[in-house]
Design an enzyme around this catalytic site. Sequence first.
Site, PDB file in Angstrom:
ATOM      1  N   TYR A  25       0.839  -1.201   0.000  1.00 18.23           N
ATOM      2  CA  TYR A  25       0.000   0.000   0.000  1.00 18.23           C
ATOM      3  C   TYR A  25       0.873   1.249   0.000  1.00 18.23           C
ATOM      4  O   TYR A  25       0.642   2.199  -0.768  1.00 18.23           O
ATOM      5  CB  TYR A  25      -0.914  -0.018   1.232  1.00 18.23           C
ATOM      6  N   GLU A  47     -11.716   6.583   4.388  1.00 19.40           N
ATOM      7  CA  GLU A  47     -11.124   7.430   5.431  1.00 19.40           C
ATOM      8  C   GLU A  47     -12.185   7.762   6.474  1.00 19.40           C
ATOM      9  O   GLU A  47     -11.890   7.842   7.675  1.00 19.40           O
ATOM     10  CB  GLU A  47     -10.546   8.717   4.826  1.00 19.40           C
ATOM     11  N   TRP A  55      -6.159   1.927  10.344  1.00 25.74           N
ATOM     12  CA  TRP A  55      -6.185   1.765   8.890  1.00 25.74           C
ATOM     13  C   TRP A  55      -5.979   0.307   8.507  1.00 25.74           C
ATOM     14  O   TRP A  55      -6.496  -0.150   7.481  1.00 25.74           O
ATOM     15  CB  TRP A  55      -5.132   2.650   8.234  1.00 25.74           C
TER      16      TRP A  55
END
Length: 208
Positions: A25, A47, A55
């Site tokens: 990522y 988000e 996350w």
Amino acid sequence: MELDIDDQGVVRCSWAASAPEFYDYHDTEWGFPVSDEFRLFEKICLEGFQSGLSWRTILAKRENFRAAFAGFDYRKIANFDEADVNRLQNDAGIIRHKGKINATINNARRAIEMAEEFGSVAAYLWQFEPDPKEVDPPQSMSVSPTSIALSKDLKKRGWKFVGPTTMFALMQAMGLINDHKIGCHCRERAAKARADFKKPVPIGSKST
């Protein structure tokens, strides 16, 4: 520690070493410019879902989110009804937060309005690219004057779960800023990608 060096000698931002799945990522997505409508809408939504969570949790469930939310095609999500809300609340593959689910549907409808006004969601967002000095040094803040302004404008337009901190994370993720640490092997790659990137412009604006 600001940087991580892996077994191959590759230098990255230290947060990338906190989970194995973060490497890819970090190396291929985070900080690289995006103009695709559905990828941008996905980033805004995820988000928002990440608020109060890690996350890593969101990234692990990202494919489930994509399946549940029609690939984040906001034109389709805008037509979701109460039956879809119930379906999503019972989907163990995503974050089953009714407020965030309803916010995603609401934001899809607002995204359609935005695309009609500006030509695309991307054209709207890229207007908020800040001066690089605003975020210097890299990763020294979690909110900025631009993220505050973006949040305020989105809220005025009826968007939900778009607070200043969430919008700063969006700015980092979509490449609106290059927040890779100095010395990270991705910083120069992201800078080049941003330099080569053709920024979308709102309807009626002249491309530079």
